[in-house]
Design a protein around this motif. Sequence first.
Motif, short mmCIF file in Angstrom:
data_model
loop_
_atom_site.label_atom_id
_atom_site.label_comp_id
_atom_site.label_asym_id
_atom_site.label_seq_id
_atom_site.Cartn_x
_atom_site.Cartn_y
_atom_site.Cartn_z
N UNK A 195 0.84 -1.20 0.00
CA UNK A 195 0.00 0.00 0.00
C UNK A 195 0.87 1.25 0.00
N UNK A 196 1.95 1.25 0.77
CA UNK A 196 2.86 2.40 0.80
C UNK A 196 3.50 2.64 -0.57
N UNK A 197 3.85 1.56 -1.26
CA UNK A 197 4.43 1.72 -2.59
C UNK A 197 3.44 2.38 -3.55
N UNK A 198 2.18 2.03 -3.43
CA UNK A 198 1.15 2.58 -4.32
C UNK A 198 0.73 3.99 -3.95
N UNK A 199 0.58 4.25 -2.64
CA UNK A 199 -0.01 5.51 -2.20
C UNK A 199 0.97 6.46 -1.52
N UNK A 200 2.19 6.02 -1.28
CA UNK A 200 3.17 6.87 -0.63
C UNK A 200 3.13 6.75 0.88
N UNK A 201 4.01 7.48 1.53
CA UNK A 201 4.17 7.37 2.98
C UNK A 201 3.67 8.60 3.75
N UNK A 202 3.01 9.52 3.07
CA UNK A 202 2.53 10.73 3.74
C UNK A 202 1.36 10.50 4.68
N UNK A 203 0.68 9.38 4.51
CA UNK A 203 -0.46 9.02 5.35
C UNK A 203 -0.37 7.52 5.59
N UNK A 204 -0.67 7.03 6.77
CA UNK A 204 -0.50 5.60 7.09
C UNK A 204 -1.60 4.70 6.49
N UNK A 205 -1.70 4.72 5.18
CA UNK A 205 -2.73 3.92 4.50
C UNK A 205 -2.59 2.43 4.74
#
Length: 123
Positions: free
Chosen positions: A24-34
Amino acid sequence: MTVLLVMLGAAVGAPLRYLVDRAVQRRLGTGFPWGTLTVNVAGSWVLGLLAGASVGGGTAALAGAGFCGALTTYSTFGYEAVRLVEGGARARASAYVLVSTAAGLGAAGLGMVLGQGFEAVGK
């Protein structure tokens, strides 16, 4: 025997939590704990489903305490919320806490309703 079932479930849930979080972090980034949000909501849904279906005994130990217990993570949720606040992202931290709580409770409730339906069909 119950302890072994919990361990077996946890042995699947913990690595899955890690893999889902990273994906999920790879797809959406690390700015929010998705990633943590995703596993916590999914685990809440599964646990609600098990509770609604009145699953007990070994299945509850394996899937509930073991798998869901290791898949979900309250400690990481708390840590990530504090880190957002410390980083000056108070609004994002507030959104994370509110969305996590509402989505987790909603997922658990939906799981319980569906689980009760499965239990009724099985009788």
